[in-house]
Design a protein around this motif. Structure first.
Motif, PDB file in Angstrom:
ATOM      1  N   TYR A  16      -2.997  -5.219   6.835  1.00 56.41           N
ATOM      2  CA  TYR A  16      -3.808  -5.182   5.624  1.00 56.41           C
ATOM      3  C   TYR A  16      -4.126  -6.624   5.224  1.00 56.41           C
ATOM      4  O   TYR A  16      -3.301  -7.521   5.414  1.00 56.41           O
ATOM      5  CB  TYR A  16      -3.050  -4.496   4.486  1.00 56.41           C
ATOM      6  N   LEU A  17      -5.308  -6.819   4.660  1.00 59.84           N
ATOM      7  CA  LEU A  17      -5.753  -8.153   4.262  1.00 59.84           C
ATOM      8  C   LEU A  17      -5.948  -8.199   2.753  1.00 59.84           C
ATOM      9  O   LEU A  17      -6.564  -7.311   2.165  1.00 59.84           O
ATOM     10  CB  LEU A  17      -7.066  -8.510   4.967  1.00 59.84           C
ATOM     11  N   TRP A  18      -5.424  -9.266   2.136  1.00 55.06           N
ATOM     12  CA  TRP A  18      -5.539  -9.413   0.685  1.00 55.06           C
ATOM     13  C   TRP A  18      -6.989  -9.593   0.268  1.00 55.06           C
ATOM     14  O   TRP A  18      -7.717 -10.395   0.833  1.00 55.06           O
ATOM     15  CB  TRP A  18      -4.717 -10.606   0.203  1.00 55.06           C
ATOM     16  N   GLN A  19      -7.400  -8.784  -0.716  1.00 53.43           N
ATOM     17  CA  GLN A  19      -8.741  -8.874  -1.279  1.00 53.43           C
ATOM     18  C   GLN A  19      -8.626  -9.160  -2.769  1.00 53.43           C
ATOM     19  O   GLN A  19      -8.142  -8.319  -3.531  1.00 53.43           O
ATOM     20  CB  GLN A  19      -9.516  -7.572  -1.045  1.00 53.43           C
ATOM     21  N   GLN A  20      -9.035 -10.345  -3.150  1.00 55.28           N
ATOM     22  CA  GLN A  20      -8.845 -10.795  -4.527  1.00 55.28           C
ATOM     23  C   GLN A  20      -9.568  -9.885  -5.522  1.00 55.28           C
ATOM     24  O   GLN A  20      -9.026  -9.548  -6.577  1.00 55.28           O
ATOM     25  CB  GLN A  20      -9.355 -12.241  -4.676  1.00 55.28           C
TER      26      GLN A  20
ATOM     27  N   LEU B 259      -1.852   6.354   7.173  1.00 56.64           N
ATOM     28  CA  LEU B 259      -1.510   5.076   6.560  1.00 56.64           C
ATOM     29  C   LEU B 259      -2.125   4.985   5.168  1.00 56.64           C
ATOM     30  O   LEU B 259      -3.189   5.546   4.908  1.00 56.64           O
ATOM     31  CB  LEU B 259      -2.027   3.922   7.432  1.00 56.64           C
ATOM     32  N   PRO B 260      -1.471   4.270   4.257  1.00 56.81           N
ATOM     33  CA  PRO B 260      -2.018   4.139   2.891  1.00 56.81           C
ATOM     34  C   PRO B 260      -3.361   3.433   2.893  1.00 56.81           C
ATOM     35  O   PRO B 260      -3.632   2.593   3.748  1.00 56.81           O
ATOM     36  CB  PRO B 260      -0.945   3.330   2.153  1.00 56.81           C
ATOM     37  N   ASP B 261      -4.194   3.767   1.901  1.00 61.78           N
ATOM     38  CA  ASP B 261      -5.516   3.158   1.831  1.00 61.78           C
ATOM     39  C   ASP B 261      -5.500   1.776   1.194  1.00 61.78           C
ATOM     40  O   ASP B 261      -6.513   1.073   1.187  1.00 61.78           O
ATOM     41  CB  ASP B 261      -6.509   4.066   1.093  1.00 61.78           C
ATOM     42  N   SER B 262      -4.347   1.361   0.670  1.00 63.19           N
ATOM     43  CA  SER B 262      -4.196   0.009   0.143  1.00 63.19           C
ATOM     44  C   SER B 262      -2.719  -0.265  -0.093  1.00 63.19           C
ATOM     45  O   SER B 262      -1.913   0.669  -0.170  1.00 63.19           O
ATOM     46  CB  SER B 262      -4.976  -0.162  -1.167  1.00 63.19           C
ATOM     47  N   LEU B 263      -2.389  -1.554  -0.208  1.00 61.69           N
ATOM     48  CA  LEU B 263      -1.038  -1.976  -0.565  1.00 61.69           C
ATOM     49  C   LEU B 263      -1.159  -2.870  -1.795  1.00 61.69           C
ATOM     50  O   LEU B 263      -2.004  -3.764  -1.835  1.00 61.69           O
ATOM     51  CB  LEU B 263      -0.371  -2.760   0.562  1.00 61.69           C
ATOM     52  N   PRO B 264      -0.324  -2.645  -2.808  1.00 62.91           N
ATOM     53  CA  PRO B 264      -0.410  -3.471  -4.014  1.00 62.91           C
ATOM     54  C   PRO B 264       0.112  -4.875  -3.766  1.00 62.91           C
ATOM     55  O   PRO B 264       0.732  -5.162  -2.745  1.00 62.91           O
ATOM     56  CB  PRO B 264       0.456  -2.724  -5.007  1.00 62.91           C
ATOM     57  N   ALA B 265      -0.121  -5.734  -4.726  1.00 65.37           N
ATOM     58  CA  ALA B 265       0.235  -7.143  -4.582  1.00 65.37           C
ATOM     59  C   ALA B 265       1.727  -7.352  -4.363  1.00 65.37           C
ATOM     60  O   ALA B 265       2.151  -8.278  -3.660  1.00 65.37           O
ATOM     61  CB  ALA B 265      -0.232  -7.945  -5.797  1.00 65.37           C
ATOM     62  N   ASP B 266       2.561  -6.480  -4.956  1.00 65.23           N
ATOM     63  CA  ASP B 266       4.007  -6.671  -4.804  1.00 65.23           C
ATOM     64  C   ASP B 266       4.557  -6.107  -3.518  1.00 65.23           C
ATOM     65  O   ASP B 266       5.751  -6.198  -3.240  1.00 65.23           O
ATOM     66  CB  ASP B 266       4.759  -6.058  -6.013  1.00 65.23           C
TER      67      ASP B 266
END
Length: 332
Positions: A282-286, A322-329
């Motif tokens: 997963y890639l961080w998207q601001q 797989l989850p559609d996103s991962l939170p910042a934490d």
């Protein structure tokens, strides 16, 4: 009730006496294994789903033709195989070439776990079932023409007698045996030379450690660290994107030219695909304030080194559960 239930065991003399709900319940018991069979034939998870649905539709429409000479399971396999051959004739008249399979899609281990358990007294059968869903096998079999492909899968994976395969394909036993010889020769040409040394079975500690090192180096975008994990003749591809890179130098060059070292903000999730270790990145998207799906790397590991990486795009995440996103934490 066994997987090979016959209609008479349900109190009916033939399938024609069954209503649609009862027929569906009986056929559904075979859905997962039929899906995997179609997946081997087609190499595409989604095409396999469509073909299983077509199989059940054909079976319902032709239920009165079931004469009970074989089990319902075998009858459904016949229909599924023919449905696959029809799809291949219509949409893929030519097999794969050059080691690439643009339509290749991954198969999640969580769904493979739904398959009937193998006989513990027949470890060779269990090994065959496992190895023939690995991506290297799928790639190799997609290079065969459809009918030899069907003969190979029916004979070598399912263990059907040549006579039954010949009846299904409308050929003589001699023709089937000839096609099988050609198919086996084609598989030897496209399968990895070290196939007998594949990891197989449950991952051992060394394999898990290697996957962890690969994951850590990927998150750190450490190309030198990744290169150290690759065998000299490693293969790398990203279906459906064209391109097959063979050899450590070619793979590393592609990573450098694609700007991999500048890709910061990755977060991994370990998973299992086609009975092989896999890492979803997963890639961080601001803007979204979350890590969003990027790619899934499926690894083939032989002798303590990575011998193949097949990367799939983010559209495969939902199919793999797989989850559609991962939170910042980092929690899901």
């Amino acid at each position: 009730m066994s997987a090979d239930t016959r209609p008479e065991e349900l109190g009916v003399s033939d399938l024609g006496e069954m209503d649609e709900p009862a027929f569906s319940r009986l056929a559904e018991r075979h859905r997962r294994e039929l899906h995997v069979h179609c997946y081997r034939m087609l190499g595409s998870f989604e095409d396999a789903e469509d073909t299983v649905q077509e199989t059940f539709l054909r079976a319902w429409r032709r239920r009165e033709t079931f004469e009970g000479r074989s089990t319902l399971r075998a009858w459904l396999y016949r229909i599924a195989t023919n449905a696959c051959l029809d799809l291949l004739a219509k949409s893929r008249p030519k097999p794969a070439t050059g080691g690439e399979v643009p339509w290749l899609q991954p198969y999640p281990d969580r769904l493979l776990d739904e398959l009937p358990a193998g006989d513990a007294d027949e470890p060779e059968t269990v090994a065959v079932a496992r190895e023939t869903v690995e991506l290297a096998y799928l790639v190799a079999v997609q290079h065969l023409a459809p009918r030899p492909r069907a003969a190979l899968i029916l004979r070598d994976v399912l263990g059907w007698p040549a006579k039954n395969v010949a009846e299904l394909l409308g050929d003589s036993v001699n023709s089937v045996n000839s096609a099988l010889q050609r198919a086996r020769a084609g598989m030897r040409e496209h399968l990895p030379a070290e196939r007998q040394d594949w990891t197989g079975g449950d991952e051992d500690a060394a394999t898990r450690a290697l996957v962890r090192r690969y994951t850590d180096a990927s998150v750190a975008t450490d190309i030198d660290g990744l290169a150290a994990l690759l065998r000299e003749d490693v293969r790398c591809s990203m279906p459906p994107t064209p391109g097959l890179y063979v050899g450590r130098d070619a793979v590393v060059k592609d990573w450098v030219e694609s700007g991999f070292e500048r890709m910061k903000g990755l977060r991994p999730v370990l998973t299992g695909v086609n009975r092989q270790p896999a890492v979803a990145f997963y890639l961080w998207q601001q803007r979204e304030g979350a890590y969003l799906p990027l790619t899934i790397d499926v690894l083939r590991i032989t002798g303590g080194t990575i011998t193949e990486i097949i990367t799939f795009h983010d559209d495969r995440f939902p199919r793999l559960g797989l989850p559609d996103s991962l939170p910042a934490d980092g929690t899901e």
